[in-house]
Design an enzyme around this catalytic site. Structure first.
Site, PDB file in Angstrom:
ATOM      1  N   ARG A 129       0.810  -1.183   0.000  1.00  0.00           N
ATOM      2  CA  ARG A 129       0.000   0.000   0.000  1.00  0.00           C
ATOM      3  C   ARG A 129       0.864   1.263   0.000  1.00  0.00           C
ATOM      4  O   ARG A 129       0.376   2.356  -0.157  1.00  0.00           O
ATOM      5  CB  ARG A 129      -0.907  -0.002   1.235  1.00  0.00           C
ATOM      6  CG  ARG A 129      -1.957  -1.159   1.166  1.00  0.00           C
ATOM      7  CD  ARG A 129      -2.844  -1.176   2.383  1.00  0.00           C
ATOM      8  NE  ARG A 129      -2.111  -1.630   3.542  1.00  0.00           N
ATOM      9  CZ  ARG A 129      -2.030  -2.927   3.929  1.00  0.00           C
ATOM     10  NH1 ARG A 129      -2.662  -3.866   3.255  1.00  0.00           N
ATOM     11  NH2 ARG A 129      -1.341  -3.278   4.988  1.00  0.00           N
ATOM     12  N   ASP A 166      14.649  -1.530  -0.483  1.00  0.00           N
ATOM     13  CA  ASP A 166      15.500  -1.697   0.699  1.00  0.00           C
ATOM     14  C   ASP A 166      16.476  -2.844   0.411  1.00  0.00           C
ATOM     15  O   ASP A 166      17.464  -2.661  -0.289  1.00  0.00           O
ATOM     16  CB  ASP A 166      14.567  -1.962   1.887  1.00  0.00           C
ATOM     17  CG  ASP A 166      15.278  -2.064   3.220  1.00  0.00           C
ATOM     18  OD1 ASP A 166      16.399  -1.562   3.345  1.00  0.00           O
ATOM     19  OD2 ASP A 166      14.693  -2.651   4.151  1.00  0.00           O
ATOM     20  N   GLU A 222       7.246   1.603  -6.895  1.00  0.00           N
ATOM     21  CA  GLU A 222       7.542   1.219  -5.509  1.00  0.00           C
ATOM     22  C   GLU A 222       7.753   2.451  -4.647  1.00  0.00           C
ATOM     23  O   GLU A 222       8.305   3.446  -5.109  1.00  0.00           O
ATOM     24  CB  GLU A 222       8.823   0.370  -5.463  1.00  0.00           C
ATOM     25  CG  GLU A 222       8.586  -1.122  -5.392  1.00  0.00           C
ATOM     26  CD  GLU A 222       8.131  -1.588  -4.010  1.00  0.00           C
ATOM     27  OE1 GLU A 222       7.512  -0.805  -3.272  1.00  0.00           O
ATOM     28  OE2 GLU A 222       8.380  -2.759  -3.681  1.00  0.00           O
ATOM     29  N   ASP A 223       7.371   2.349  -3.382  1.00  0.00           N
ATOM     30  CA  ASP A 223       7.677   3.438  -2.459  1.00  0.00           C
ATOM     31  C   ASP A 223       9.177   3.452  -2.151  1.00  0.00           C
ATOM     32  O   ASP A 223       9.832   4.483  -2.193  1.00  0.00           O
ATOM     33  CB  ASP A 223       6.853   3.316  -1.168  1.00  0.00           C
ATOM     34  CG  ASP A 223       6.911   1.931  -0.533  1.00  0.00           C
ATOM     35  OD1 ASP A 223       7.588   1.021  -1.074  1.00  0.00           O
ATOM     36  OD2 ASP A 223       6.264   1.740   0.512  1.00  0.00           O
ATOM     37  N   PHE A 251      14.855   3.841   9.157  1.00  0.00           N
ATOM     38  CA  PHE A 251      13.492   3.417   8.855  1.00  0.00           C
ATOM     39  C   PHE A 251      12.640   4.669   8.708  1.00  0.00           C
ATOM     40  O   PHE A 251      12.564   5.489   9.622  1.00  0.00           O
ATOM     41  CB  PHE A 251      12.920   2.503   9.939  1.00  0.00           C
ATOM     42  CG  PHE A 251      11.652   1.828   9.479  1.00  0.00           C
ATOM     43  CD1 PHE A 251      11.705   0.674   8.720  1.00  0.00           C
ATOM     44  CD2 PHE A 251      10.411   2.390   9.767  1.00  0.00           C
ATOM     45  CE1 PHE A 251      10.538   0.071   8.245  1.00  0.00           C
ATOM     46  CE2 PHE A 251       9.242   1.790   9.301  1.00  0.00           C
ATOM     47  CZ  PHE A 251       9.320   0.626   8.542  1.00  0.00           C
ATOM     48  N   THR A 256      11.867  -7.801  -2.371  1.00  0.00           N
ATOM     49  CA  THR A 256      10.511  -7.625  -2.890  1.00  0.00           C
ATOM     50  C   THR A 256      10.559  -7.328  -4.384  1.00  0.00           C
ATOM     51  O   THR A 256       9.827  -7.928  -5.178  1.00  0.00           O
ATOM     52  CB  THR A 256       9.796  -6.466  -2.151  1.00  0.00           C
ATOM     53  OG1 THR A 256       9.814  -6.738  -0.755  1.00  0.00           O
ATOM     54  CG2 THR A 256       8.363  -6.307  -2.629  1.00  0.00           C
ATOM     55  N   ARG A 263       1.265   7.025   7.333  1.00  0.00           N
ATOM     56  CA  ARG A 263       1.209   7.082   5.861  1.00  0.00           C
ATOM     57  C   ARG A 263       0.773   8.463   5.365  1.00  0.00           C
ATOM     58  O   ARG A 263       1.130   8.868   4.260  1.00  0.00           O
ATOM     59  CB  ARG A 263       0.212   6.051   5.315  1.00  0.00           C
ATOM     60  CG  ARG A 263       0.633   4.603   5.472  1.00  0.00           C
ATOM     61  CD  ARG A 263      -0.302   3.725   4.635  1.00  0.00           C
ATOM     62  NE  ARG A 263      -0.243   2.319   5.015  1.00  0.00           N
ATOM     63  CZ  ARG A 263       0.654   1.455   4.551  1.00  0.00           C
ATOM     64  NH1 ARG A 263       1.581   1.846   3.719  1.00  0.00           N
ATOM     65  NH2 ARG A 263       0.616   0.193   4.942  1.00  0.00           N
TER      66      ARG A 263
HETATM   67  P1  IMP Z   1      12.796  -4.952   0.485  1.00  0.00           P
HETATM   68  O1  IMP Z   1      12.194  -6.238   0.024  1.00  0.00           O
HETATM   69  O2  IMP Z   1      13.701  -5.164   1.681  1.00  0.00           O
HETATM   70  O3  IMP Z   1      13.475  -4.164  -0.589  1.00  0.00           O
HETATM   71  O4  IMP Z   1      11.625  -4.079   1.061  1.00  0.00           O
HETATM   72  C1  IMP Z   1      10.734  -3.506   0.262  1.00  0.00           C
HETATM   73  C2  IMP Z   1       9.483  -3.081   1.020  1.00  0.00           C
HETATM   74  O5  IMP Z   1       9.680  -2.984   2.440  1.00  0.00           O
HETATM   75  C3  IMP Z   1       9.094  -1.717   0.565  1.00  0.00           C
HETATM   76  O6  IMP Z   1       8.277  -1.774  -0.552  1.00  0.00           O
HETATM   77  C4  IMP Z   1       8.383  -1.164   1.785  1.00  0.00           C
HETATM   78  O7  IMP Z   1       7.030  -1.517   1.732  1.00  0.00           O
HETATM   79  C5  IMP Z   1       9.040  -1.826   2.951  1.00  0.00           C
HETATM   80  N1  IMP Z   1      10.069  -0.951   3.551  1.00  0.00           N
HETATM   81  C6  IMP Z   1      11.415  -1.038   3.417  1.00  0.00           C
HETATM   82  N2  IMP Z   1      12.041  -0.064   4.092  1.00  0.00           N
HETATM   83  C7  IMP Z   1      11.064   0.662   4.681  1.00  0.00           C
HETATM   84  C8  IMP Z   1      11.076   1.855   5.498  1.00  0.00           C
HETATM   85  O8  IMP Z   1      12.119   2.433   5.856  1.00  0.00           O
HETATM   86  N3  IMP Z   1       9.851   2.309   5.886  1.00  0.00           N
HETATM   87  C9  IMP Z   1       8.683   1.718   5.529  1.00  0.00           C
HETATM   88  N4  IMP Z   1       8.626   0.635   4.751  1.00  0.00           N
HETATM   89  C10 IMP Z   1       9.809   0.106   4.322  1.00  0.00           C
HETATM   90 MG    MG Z   2       6.513  -1.116  -0.887  1.00  0.00          MG
END
Ligand code: IMP
Ligand code: MG
Length: 201
Positions: free
Chosen positions: A52, A112, A108-109, A161, A116, A174
């Site tokens: 979301r 990280d 994507e937001d 974070f 994902t 949000r």
């Molecule tokens: P990844 O799979 O570790 O790259 O994480 C991707 C997802 O984790 C993002 O699409 C976010 O939804 C969530 N995420 C990663 N870092 C943060 C953060 O600092 N704040 C909030 N959500 C995060």
């Molecule tokens: Mg995300």
């Protein structure tokens, strides 16, 4: 273009520090919209938002994209209700159309660890799009575990974070129009109820 912004001026006394202000976000999103338009002179890319966290970014990006385009949404579960990734991403809600032959852009937001996005790219590439790119508002490059391409990045940010502009911590924050980092105290000791009280730095 990568832009790294760290605004100390936004430091608040409530466990939050504003990293990227609303005006800077709006200006960067407009630039990205123009860049995507330039890269798609034929038009009609399909933007697939990752729910979301993408919602505010997706809406602003659409308004900044001066070419015909379509949208769809997918939902992936990886963080559940904490600030730590639970590891393997899981498909919660799929898109509702065939993407074969389409120019697809994942919205994507934040990227990280990259797990994902890696999962999403594998999922979509198996469906034979004409092209597949990603636009991410935020990039925590130093945390990367998967070597995934991200063609359009709004801001590269440090390993903090962050919340706001669609991003949450346990479904909170949000609605904030800026990107703020939560303090270690908020993340480790703050219960969701305590965190809620910190919404306005
Ligand atoms: P990844 O799979 O570790 O790259 O994480 C991707 C997802 O984790 C993002 O699409 C976010 O939804 C969530 N995420 C990663 N870092 C943060 C953060 O600092 N704040 C909030 N959500 C995060
Ligand atoms: Mg995300």
């Amino acid at each position: 273009m990568l832009v790294c912004v760290l605004l100390e001026a936004g430091k608040g006394g409530s466990g939050m520090e504003v990293l990227i202000g609303s005006d800077a976000i709006q200006a960067r999103v407009r630039e990205i919209g123009k860049q995507i338009a330039r890269d798609h002179p034929e038009g009609a890319p399909l933007l697939i938002g990752v729910l979301r966290g993408c919602v505010i970014f997706m809406a602003d990006l659409m308004k900044s994209l001066p070419i015909p385009h379509e949208i769809d949404f997918i939902s992936i579960s990886s963080y559940e209700l904490s600030s730590q990734s639970s590891g393997a991403p899981r498909l919660v809600k799929d898109i509702g159309r065939d993407i074969a032959g389409r120019d697809v852009i994942i919205v994507e937001d934040i990227v990280d660890t990259g797990h994902t996005l890696d999962f999403l790219r594998r999922t979509f590439l198996a469906r034979n799009p004409a092209s597949l790119k990603t636009v991410a508002l935020l990039d925590k490059k130093s945390r990367r575990e998967c070597n995934v391409p991200v063609e359009y990045v709004g801001f590269e940010i440090p390993d903090r974070f962050v919340v706001g502009y669609g991003l949450d911590f346990a479904e909170r924050f949000r609605h904030l129009p800026y990107i703020a980092a939560l303090s270690a105290e908020e993340l480790t000791q703050g219960s969701p109820v305590r965190s809620m009280g910190a919404a306005q730095p």
